[in-house]
Write a protein that holds these residues in place. Structure first.
Motif, PDB file in Angstrom:
ATOM      1  N   ASP A 151      -5.204  -6.738 -16.028  1.00  0.00           N
ATOM      2  CA  ASP A 151      -4.881  -7.214 -14.683  1.00  0.00           C
ATOM      3  C   ASP A 151      -6.097  -7.760 -13.932  1.00  0.00           C
ATOM      4  OD1 ASP A 151      -2.168  -6.700 -14.813  1.00  0.00           O
ATOM      5  OD2 ASP A 151      -2.380  -4.658 -14.065  1.00  0.00           O
ATOM      6  N   LEU A 152      -7.262  -7.755 -14.557  1.00  0.00           N
ATOM      7  CA  LEU A 152      -8.477  -8.212 -13.875  1.00  0.00           C
ATOM      8  C   LEU A 152      -8.670  -9.686 -14.209  1.00  0.00           C
ATOM      9  CD1 LEU A 152     -11.663  -5.961 -13.755  1.00  0.00           C
ATOM     10  CD2 LEU A 152     -11.506  -8.284 -12.906  1.00  0.00           C
ATOM     11  N   ASN A 153      -8.034 -10.547 -13.415  1.00  0.00           N
ATOM     12  CA  ASN A 153      -7.923 -11.963 -13.749  1.00  0.00           C
ATOM     13  C   ASN A 153      -8.394 -12.881 -12.625  1.00  0.00           C
ATOM     14  OD1 ASN A 153      -6.604 -11.759 -16.388  1.00  0.00           O
ATOM     15  ND2 ASN A 153      -4.890 -10.892 -15.257  1.00  0.00           N
ATOM     16  N   PHE A 154      -8.607 -14.149 -13.013  1.00  0.00           N
ATOM     17  CA  PHE A 154      -8.949 -15.200 -12.062  1.00  0.00           C
ATOM     18  C   PHE A 154      -7.678 -15.725 -11.393  1.00  0.00           C
ATOM     19  CE2 PHE A 154     -12.423 -15.749 -15.241  1.00  0.00           C
ATOM     20  CZ  PHE A 154     -13.511 -15.599 -14.397  1.00  0.00           C
ATOM     21  N   PHE A 155      -7.850 -16.162 -10.135  1.00  0.00           N
ATOM     22  CA  PHE A 155      -6.807 -16.883  -9.404  1.00  0.00           C
ATOM     23  C   PHE A 155      -7.461 -18.085  -8.758  1.00  0.00           C
ATOM     24  CE2 PHE A 155      -5.090 -12.740  -9.967  1.00  0.00           C
ATOM     25  CZ  PHE A 155      -3.722 -12.922 -10.106  1.00  0.00           C
ATOM     26  N   CYS A 156      -6.779 -19.224  -8.790  1.00  0.00           N
ATOM     27  CA  CYS A 156      -7.413 -20.462  -8.332  1.00  0.00           C
ATOM     28  C   CYS A 156      -7.531 -20.536  -6.812  1.00  0.00           C
ATOM     29  CB  CYS A 156      -6.687 -21.682  -8.882  1.00  0.00           C
ATOM     30  SG  CYS A 156      -4.972 -21.849  -8.382  1.00  0.00           S
ATOM     31  N   SER A 157      -6.839 -19.656  -6.089  1.00  0.00           N
ATOM     32  CA  SER A 157      -6.949 -19.639  -4.637  1.00  0.00           C
ATOM     33  C   SER A 157      -6.436 -18.308  -4.112  1.00  0.00           C
ATOM     34  CB  SER A 157      -6.133 -20.775  -4.006  1.00  0.00           C
ATOM     35  OG  SER A 157      -4.740 -20.551  -4.190  1.00  0.00           O
ATOM     36  N   THR A 158      -6.786 -18.009  -2.877  1.00  0.00           N
ATOM     37  CA  THR A 158      -6.275 -16.817  -2.220  1.00  0.00           C
ATOM     38  C   THR A 158      -4.747 -16.852  -2.139  1.00  0.00           C
ATOM     39  OG1 THR A 158      -8.277 -16.735  -0.884  1.00  0.00           O
ATOM     40  CG2 THR A 158      -6.410 -15.435  -0.121  1.00  0.00           C
ATOM     41  N   ALA A 159      -4.202 -18.022  -1.827  1.00  0.00           N
ATOM     42  CA  ALA A 159      -2.748 -18.142  -1.701  1.00  0.00           C
ATOM     43  C   ALA A 159      -2.049 -17.814  -3.012  1.00  0.00           C
ATOM     44  CB  ALA A 159      -2.387 -19.553  -1.243  1.00  0.00           C
ATOM     45  N   HIS A 160      -2.616 -18.254  -4.125  1.00  0.00           N
ATOM     46  CA  HIS A 160      -1.993 -17.985  -5.420  1.00  0.00           C
ATOM     47  C   HIS A 160      -2.089 -16.499  -5.771  1.00  0.00           C
ATOM     48  CE1 HIS A 160      -1.579 -22.222  -7.329  1.00  0.00           C
ATOM     49  NE2 HIS A 160      -1.253 -22.207  -6.040  1.00  0.00           N
ATOM     50  N   LEU A 161      -3.181 -15.868  -5.399  1.00  0.00           N
ATOM     51  CA  LEU A 161      -3.296 -14.431  -5.633  1.00  0.00           C
ATOM     52  C   LEU A 161      -2.256 -13.680  -4.806  1.00  0.00           C
ATOM     53  CD1 LEU A 161      -6.444 -12.271  -6.042  1.00  0.00           C
ATOM     54  CD2 LEU A 161      -4.670 -11.541  -4.474  1.00  0.00           C
ATOM     55  N   GLN A 162      -2.094 -14.089  -3.562  1.00  0.00           N
ATOM     56  CA  GLN A 162      -1.108 -13.430  -2.703  1.00  0.00           C
ATOM     57  C   GLN A 162       0.311 -13.639  -3.228  1.00  0.00           C
ATOM     58  OE1 GLN A 162      -2.306 -15.252   0.995  1.00  0.00           O
ATOM     59  NE2 GLN A 162      -3.496 -13.453   1.599  1.00  0.00           N
ATOM     60  N   LYS A 163       0.585 -14.790  -3.785  1.00  0.00           N
ATOM     61  CA  LYS A 163       1.895 -15.037  -4.395  1.00  0.00           C
ATOM     62  C   LYS A 163       2.104 -14.096  -5.575  1.00  0.00           C
ATOM     63  CE  LYS A 163       4.634 -18.703  -6.573  1.00  0.00           C
ATOM     64  NZ  LYS A 163       4.650 -20.135  -6.986  1.00  0.00           N
ATOM     65  N   TRP A 164       1.052 -13.902  -6.362  1.00  0.00           N
ATOM     66  CA  TRP A 164       1.145 -13.022  -7.528  1.00  0.00           C
ATOM     67  C   TRP A 164       1.354 -11.571  -7.106  1.00  0.00           C
ATOM     68  CZ3 TRP A 164      -1.801  -8.915  -9.342  1.00  0.00           C
ATOM     69  CH2 TRP A 164      -1.569  -8.522 -10.674  1.00  0.00           C
ATOM     70  N   THR A 165       0.604 -11.117  -6.101  1.00  0.00           N
ATOM     71  CA  THR A 165       0.747  -9.725  -5.666  1.00  0.00           C
ATOM     72  C   THR A 165       2.132  -9.481  -5.054  1.00  0.00           C
ATOM     73  OG1 THR A 165      -0.314 -10.233  -3.532  1.00  0.00           O
ATOM     74  CG2 THR A 165      -1.722  -9.380  -5.300  1.00  0.00           C
ATOM     75  N   ALA A 166       2.673 -10.482  -4.390  1.00  0.00           N
ATOM     76  CA  ALA A 166       4.022 -10.333  -3.824  1.00  0.00           C
ATOM     77  C   ALA A 166       5.055 -10.166  -4.935  1.00  0.00           C
ATOM     78  CB  ALA A 166       4.362 -11.539  -2.968  1.00  0.00           C
TER      79      ALA A 166
END
Length: 224
Positions: free
Chosen positions: A176-191
């Motif tokens: 689960d320790l991965n890259f995300f191209c933006s904060t918004a994409h990380l937030q989409k993933w966590t949701a």
């Protein structure tokens, strides 16, 4: 380097992350041999490689030596399989994180932090290729002469998962320790993954963590 793409930014102090997850244990000459074999060949040593290197009489003795490293947390093996599957930061299995060394093999890192730390541990220029865990967009990072000189995309962030103390990091933390191209994409993933616990860290924090964990690992590993 800017990382805020307009979405709310939640970060964790990298020193807190360090305290939550201790540095990789050192396992002496056998540990160093495993790391050096990965770095040279792109794969883990076999038990026969270990037997020859340490002048052991039998494969069983080599297996016992690797088992000591596994108990210490230096390497990981799948249940019922004698092959070394992981030796932080290296993976003997394909992952999303590839590290192409200058004048060396292509290596698989166990996670985003491991990929960032690997070139500094080996003291080599490298091209890191990965993907955003949300959209699968390409992630590209260049390390040259001991510095990161290219990060794409510019808004790159990393998810720093929280795990229980005493867990096997190779299976509990790294996936689960991965890259995300933006904060918004990380937030989409966590949701979409409410069962996951962790925090966002910036690229600079991830790089600092990778260097702290791995930059001296190879030279220290053989001293235990």
């Amino acid at each position: 380097m800017p990382y805020d793409d307009g979405a709310p930014v939640i970060t964790v102090d990298v020193t807190m992350a360090v305290q939550e997850n201790p540095l990789i244990p050192r396992g002496g000459p056998a540990h160093r041999f495993v790391l050096e074999t990965f770095a040279r060949t792109g794969r883990s040593p076999t038990l026969d490689d270990v037997r020859r290197r340490f002048h052991l009489a039998t494969i069983e003795q080599a297996d016992a030596l690797v088992a000591e490293l596994e108990r210490a947390g230096c390497v990981h093996r799948n249940a019922g399989d004698s092959a070394i599957t992981h030796a932080y930061p290296f993976s003997n299995e394909r992952t999303a994180h590839r590290v192409q060394l200058s004048q060396g093999p292509e290596l698989y890192a166990m996670c985003a932090i491991d990929a960032l730390g690997m070139p500094f541990m080996l003291g080599k220029d490298a091209e890191i290729a990965s993907a955003c865990a949300s959209c699968s967009g390409a992630v590209s990072i260049a390390v040259a002469q001991g510095s990161v000189n290219r990060v794409s995309p510019a808004g790159l962030v990393v998810w720093y998962a929280k795990v229980e103390a005493g867990c096997v990091l190779a299976t509990a933390l790294c996936p689960d320790l991965n890259f995300f191209c933006s904060t918004a994409h990380l937030q989409k993933w966590t949701a979409a993954h409410p069962d996951k616990s962790g925090d966002m860290i910036t690229f600079d924090q991830a790089l600092a963590r990778g260097r702290q964990v791995f930059e001296n690992l190879l030279q220290d590993a053989g001293e235990s």
